[in-house]
Write a protein that holds these residues in place. Structure first.
Motif, short mmCIF file in Angstrom:
data_model
loop_
_atom_site.label_atom_id
_atom_site.label_comp_id
_atom_site.label_asym_id
_atom_site.label_seq_id
_atom_site.Cartn_x
_atom_site.Cartn_y
_atom_site.Cartn_z
N ASP A 127 0.83 -1.20 0.00
CA ASP A 127 0.00 0.00 0.00
C ASP A 127 0.88 1.27 0.00
O ASP A 127 2.00 1.26 0.49
N MET A 128 0.31 2.36 -0.56
CA MET A 128 1.07 3.60 -0.62
C MET A 128 1.01 4.35 0.71
O MET A 128 1.94 5.07 1.07
N ASP A 129 -0.13 4.20 1.46
CA ASP A 129 -0.25 4.89 2.75
C ASP A 129 0.61 4.19 3.79
O ASP A 129 0.76 2.97 3.77
N VAL A 130 1.18 4.98 4.71
CA VAL A 130 2.03 4.38 5.73
C VAL A 130 1.34 4.42 7.09
O VAL A 130 0.45 5.24 7.33
N LEU A 131 1.76 3.52 7.98
CA LEU A 131 1.21 3.45 9.34
C LEU A 131 1.61 4.69 10.13
O LEU A 131 2.76 5.10 10.10
N LYS A 132 0.60 5.25 10.84
CA LYS A 132 0.88 6.43 11.66
C LYS A 132 0.93 6.02 13.13
O LYS A 132 0.63 4.88 13.48
N ASP A 133 1.30 6.98 13.99
CA ASP A 133 1.28 6.74 15.42
C ASP A 133 -0.11 6.33 15.87
O ASP A 133 -1.10 6.98 15.52
N GLY A 134 -0.22 5.24 16.63
CA GLY A 134 -1.52 4.77 17.08
C GLY A 134 -2.24 3.89 16.06
O GLY A 134 -3.35 3.42 16.32
N GLY A 135 -1.63 3.66 14.91
CA GLY A 135 -2.25 2.83 13.89
C GLY A 135 -2.32 1.38 14.30
O GLY A 135 -1.67 0.94 15.24
N GLU A 136 -3.18 0.63 13.56
CA GLU A 136 -3.33 -0.77 13.93
C GLU A 136 -3.06 -1.66 12.72
O GLU A 136 -3.50 -1.37 11.61
N ILE A 137 -2.34 -2.75 12.97
CA ILE A 137 -2.07 -3.73 11.92
C ILE A 137 -3.25 -4.69 11.85
O ILE A 137 -3.64 -5.28 12.86
N LYS A 138 -3.85 -4.83 10.66
CA LYS A 138 -5.06 -5.65 10.54
C LYS A 138 -4.75 -7.13 10.33
O LYS A 138 -5.45 -7.99 10.80
N LEU A 139 -3.69 -7.38 9.54
CA LEU A 139 -3.37 -8.77 9.21
C LEU A 139 -2.39 -9.33 10.23
O LEU A 139 -1.26 -8.86 10.32
N THR A 140 -2.86 -10.31 10.99
CA THR A 140 -1.94 -10.89 11.98
C THR A 140 -2.00 -12.40 11.92
O THR A 140 -3.00 -12.99 11.50
#
Lengths: 155, 260
Positions: free
Chosen positions: A119-132
């Motif tokens: 993806d082009m968007d990057v994880l920000k502070d407080g973001g959540e990883i969906k695929l685990t």
């Protein structure tokens, strides 16, 4: 003259002591890797994290980028919520990054491995990883293996 | 029976009297510390006598302790195929426990006993009362510089001990027994934390430094001014400070690494 030699020795001693402390910080401990004050925090939910601890490493492609800062339990979904502090230099992780709990070696320590997506968007502070992906529990694996063996033995 | 009771009471009173005197001396020493800023040379001399002259014993014992750790832990770990964890185990043992504790014990034997003997002899030869006659406070002039010197020297010695020990373990583990060099250092770096392990070790050694030098200075100042009294005080310094170090180590470990 005598006092001068004495003072030089004391200077050498104090410098050696401080150098030893510095070496302990750099060579023996992991002070160099993550400055905890900078960086950002992301979260991930896992079904099972058995063995993962606070302070466990977080890696991308085997490179250490951060550490686990907190492990909480979500009473609604019965999942483990793992908070990770990622170093400020590694702020290019895409939002579709996946996380899995892995083991270094057969009996080594547990760590979180991140697999960047496209993806082009990057994880920000407080973001959540969906695929685990949860940790592999050895007992379950052996159970499955034995079950498969028994199944194939029937035919 | 009555004699026995009287003796017990005398011992008890004597114990509390010494305990009180010791703490009053500690207060006096702390009050004497700011004055040392004006006379740093006195402290430098003491750091030389206490720290620099203890370097040799610290470096040699650190090397051997590290080498023994490497050898022993390797033999245990290799049974589990975990000899790659030699690095972190050696480093954690040294940084958390053996560095501060063994250094403090050696420090008590090497520097503490010398401090007590020196101060006790100064008292026996009436140098301390001579100073008082000249309106020089012996606590500020003689005891406080030694106290501060010990407090400065002890954490530095402990850090040197731990580092030398890690290299001793490296020499035996990697050099002689064939543990992989990369895993020795990298596992060590990933397992040892600066704040939780290294800094707690430094705090421990600082506390031990305060306690050992305090006991040494107090015993010297409190010695019966005869040759027998000085020799008894020296023995007491080593025994009491070793016991204090070992006891305090448990308390500090429980506070630092105990229950999360």
């Amino acid at each position: 003259m005598q006092t001068r030699i004495l003072e030089i020795w004391v200077g050498v001693f104090v410098a050696a002591g401080l150098a030893a402390l510095f070496m302990l910080a750099m060579q023996v401990s992991n002070l160099t890797v993550v400055g905890d004050d900078r960086g950002y925090t992301i979260k991930a939910r896992f079904e099972n994290i058995s063995g993962l601890k606070v302070r466990s490493p977080v890696t991308v492609a085997g490179v250490r980028v951060g550490r686990v800062t907190a492990i909480d339990f979500d009473t609604q979904t019965f999942q483990a919520v793992v908070s990770m502090r990622i170093g400020a230099g590694y702020d290019q992780l895409p939002v579709d990054t996946s996380a899995s709990v892995l083991t270094s070696g057969l009996v080594g320590e547990k760590y979180v491995g991140l697999e960047p997506g496209g993806d082009m968007d990057v994880l920000k502070d407080g973001g959540e990883i969906k695929l685990t992906q949860s940790t592999l529990v050895l007992e379950q694996m052996i159970g499955k293996f034995l079950f498969n063996k028994a199944e194939s033995g029937k035919e | 029976m009555l004699d026995w009771l009287a003796q017990l009471g005398r011992h008890g009173l004597g114990f509390f009297e010494r305990l009180g005197r010791g703490h009053l001396l500690l207060l006096a020493l702390l009050r004497g510390l700011p004055g040392l800023l004006l006379r740093p040379r006195l402290v430098v001399q003491q750091i030389y006598a206490i720290g620099v002259l203890s370097l040799l014993i610290i470096v040699v014992s650190g090397t051997f302790v590290g080498m023994v750790l490497g050898l022993q832990l390797y033999n245990t770990l290799v049974d589990f195929g975990a000899e790659a964890s030699l690095g972190p185990v050696v480093a954690l043992t040294l940084v958390r426990e053996l560095g501060p504790v063994v250094t403090a014990l050696l420090f008590a034997g090497r520097a503490g006993s010398a401090l007590t003997a020196e101060i006790g002899l100064m008292k026996a030869t009436e140098q301390l009362s001579g100073m008082e006659m000249m309106a020089v406070d012996p606590v500020k002039r003689v005891l406080a510089p030694r106290f501060l010197g010990g407090i400065i020297a002890m954490p530095l010695l402990a850090a040197i001990f731990s580092l030398v020990g890690v290299y001793g373990g490296y020499f035996v583990g990697v050099g002689l027994l064939g543990v992989d060099e990369g895993s020795y250092w990298s596992q060590m770096q990933s397992m040892v934390d600066f704040d939780d392990d290294v800094m707690n070790g430094v705090i421990k050694s600082l506390v031990f430094g305060v306690v050992v030098t305090w006991i040494a200075v107090f015993e010297g100042n409190d010695a019966v001014p005869t040759s027998e009294g000085v020799s008894r005080a020296t023995t007491r310094t080593v025994v009491h400070s070793s016991l204090a170090v070992l006891g305090l180590d448990f308390v500090l470990t429980a506070l630092m690494f105990g229950v999360d």
